[in-house]
Design an enzyme around this catalytic site. Structure first.
Site, PDB file in Angstrom:
ATOM      1  CE  LYS A   1      -5.008  12.161 -32.414  1.00  0.00           C
ATOM      2  NZ  LYS A   1      -4.718  11.373 -33.636  1.00  0.00           N
TER       3      LYS A   1
ATOM      4  CB  SER B   1      -5.476   7.574 -32.576  1.00  0.00           C
ATOM      5  OG  SER B   1      -5.049   8.560 -33.494  1.00  0.00           O
TER       6      SER B   1
ATOM      7  CB  SER C   1      -5.821   8.315 -36.500  1.00  0.00           C
ATOM      8  OG  SER C   1      -5.410   7.210 -35.772  1.00  0.00           O
TER       9      SER C   1
HETATM   10  N1  GLN Z   1      -5.310   2.501 -35.990  1.00  0.00           N
HETATM   11  C1  GLN Z   1      -4.006   2.681 -36.550  1.00  0.00           C
HETATM   12  C2  GLN Z   1      -2.951   2.345 -35.548  1.00  0.00           C
HETATM   13  O1  GLN Z   1      -3.277   1.926 -34.492  1.00  0.00           O
HETATM   14  C3  GLN Z   1      -3.865   4.061 -37.085  1.00  0.00           C
HETATM   15  C4  GLN Z   1      -3.544   5.062 -36.050  1.00  0.00           C
HETATM   16  C5  GLN Z   1      -3.348   6.425 -36.628  1.00  0.00           C
HETATM   17  O2  GLN Z   1      -3.685   6.700 -37.776  1.00  0.00           O
HETATM   18  N2  GLN Z   1      -2.744   7.273 -35.833  1.00  0.00           N
HETATM   19  O3  GLN Z   1      -1.801   2.462 -35.795  1.00  0.00           O
END
Ligand code: GLN
Length: 495
Positions: A78, A157, A181
């Site tokens: 990532k 994400s 995410s």
């Molecule tokens: N979807 C969540 C957010 O937008 C989680 C993102 C994540 O876990 N990095 O914050």
């Protein structure tokens, strides 16, 4: 060559040891697959030459008998993990051109164990989002998208990680999970995604979003591959003050043990109105599988569940607003000179460098932390966080693990939720509580929606009991017989 792509990491590792394949062949197949599936936009950078160099070194170690546990296994990273000498952007314009002079602890551990780096994977900007749509590189696409239908979200994400592992353009991939995410994109793409206990994997060298919630974890196609990768990523690191050094439980024995006699909690609060009926059905099916395998289902209550999302969307932006203060156009990435003063330069660089969602989070976080609002929002959210943690502590006094759906829906078409942050935030409803409580959570692909899209079940366990989680996950994997064969995977694209 495409049959090399079908091997699990465990099987590929055995084939490498048996000299049936070489690391170079395996790596080359994955590099080809990544090029072939380029339209999925899951890589933001393919490190072709580095991959082949690392593979050649792996082959040498395999010949010399000094191979590590992940020797020759191609891994995607990532783009939130700093990789020495390889541009790391967090998929943000503000970090374009940033080439870290050091390697994150987690990726160093993977390379030390012999893994081969394929390249950097797409994600939401600074990991903020649930559809990979906030990335400056545009969204990763879900390989389950039908060729005659709309492109579907890979989730976020870590959308690039999930998409690449499902599309067979990475055998394994790293992800990070602050509110879901890893688990949400894994569920959307039909792969296994695991968020470890907070403190298991070092955060050193990972671009910070919300430091008290961020945790790195593995993406894999099988539960056993997930355990293999996690064992390499985890471990104490003096460079992360929240790293823990409690020993890793024996995951291999756990996966072989079955669930006979285990107590599995079923939280009443996770039955939501308006949830896709296929998800409710799958959840019930999961309970039936575990009951058949000898476990006992125990209804439990996690009474503060409803407050988890609002609590997360105070704490995460508050921490983000503080973490992102460092991007000032001075030390990293892009600088825009305008107006003549230092403040003008900060303002212009940050306005041009951060996307809309990141700016929204910074504003919410700054507001929640400002004098007069701190007590009403941030402090209150911290207290609610404690209550959520207490709910789990009480539950785990009576059960070994908890079973829930991973997401409230299957993958949705790209673009449909873009203008509505609240429905986007709702994606995290089942995943966020684990981050707030610091406990491990895992999404296991277990079935299909009425449209033929993958759905995941989530297994949660008490802090540092990843073994119990893998124990349950393995049974779900076996019982469900889920086979990931997305239409746009590399192995199928030419058929
Ligand atoms: N979807 C969540 C957010 O937008 C989680 C993102 C994540 O876990 N990095 O914050």
């Amino acid at each position: 060559m495409s049959d090399l792509l079908q091997l699990s990491a465990v099987d590929a590792r055995a084939a490498l040891d048996a000299k049936e394949i070489t690391a170079t062949e395996l790596t080359q197949s994955y590099l080809d697959a990544a090029v072939q599936t380029e339209a999925l936009n899951n890589y933001v950078q393919l490190t072709h030459d580095k991959a082949l160099e690392m593979a050649a070194a792996s082959d040498a170690r395999l010949r010399a008998g000094t191979a590590g546990p992940l020797e020759g296994i191609p891994v995607g990273v990532k783009d939130l993990f700093c990789t020495e000498g390889v541009e790391t952007t967090a998929c943000s314009a503000i970090l374009k051109g940033f080439v870290p002079p050091y390697e994150s602890t987690v990726t160093s551990k993977l390379w030390a164990d012999g893994a081969v780096m394929l390249g950097k994977l797409n994600c939401d900007e600074f990991a903020m989002g649930s559809a990979n749509e906030t990335s400056v590189f545009g969204p990763a696409v879900n390989p389950w998208s039908q060729s005659d239908g709309p492109d579907l979200a890979a989730g976020g994400s870590s959308g690039g990680s999930a998409s690449a592992v499902a599309a067979q353009s990475a055998l394994l991939a790293t992800g990070t999970d602050t509110g879901g995410s890893i688990r949400q994109p894994a569920a959307f793409c039909g792969v296994v995604g695991m968020k470890p206990t907070y403190g298991r994997c070092s955060r050193w060298g990972i671009v910070a979003f919300a430091s008290s919630l961020d945790q790195a974890g593995p993406f894999a196609r099988t539960v056993a591959d997930s355990a293999l990768m996690f064992s390499s990523m985890a471990g104490f690191d003096a460079k992360d003050s929240t790293s823990t050094n409690s020993p890793l439980p024996d995951l291999a024995s756990a996966m072989a043990a079955g669930v006979k006699g285990m107590k599995i909690g079923i939280p009443v609060e996770y039955q939501r109105d308006g949830m896709d009926p296929a998800i409710t059905k799958l959840w019930e099916q999961g309970q039936a599988w575990l009951t058949d395998a000898g476990a006992e289902m125990v209804p439990i209550s996690l009474p503060h569940t409803a407050y988890a999302l609002p609590c997360y969307y105070i704490i995460a932006p508050a921490e983000a607003s503080s973490n992102l203060a460092r991007y000032d156009g001075v030390r990293y990435g892009q600088r825009i000179e305008e107006g003549g003063t230092l403040d003008d330069m900060y303002e212009a660089s940050r306005a041009a460098g951060f996307g809309e969602e990141v700016q929204r989070r910074i504003m919410i976080g700054t507001y929640a932390l400002s004098a007069g609002y701190y007590d009403a929002y941030y402090l209150k959210a911290q207290k609610v966080r404690r209550l959520i943690r207490n709910d789990f502590d009480a539950a785990f006094a009576g059960v070994d693990a908890i079973l829930t759906p991973a997401t409230p829906s299957a993958a949705f078409p790209l673009g449909v939720k873009q203008d509505d942050p609240i429905t986007m935030f709702l994606n995290d409803v089942f995943t966020v509580p684990a981050n707030l409580a610091g406990i491990p959570g895992m999404s296991v692909p277990a079935g299909l929606s009425s449209d033929g899209l993958p759905l995941g079940l989530q297994v949660l366990a008490g802090a540092f009991y990843e073994d119990k989680m893998y124990q349950v996950a393995k049974v779900i994997e076996t019982q469900s017989g889920f086979s990931g064969a997305p239409q746009r995977a590399a192995g199928r694209a030419h058929s």
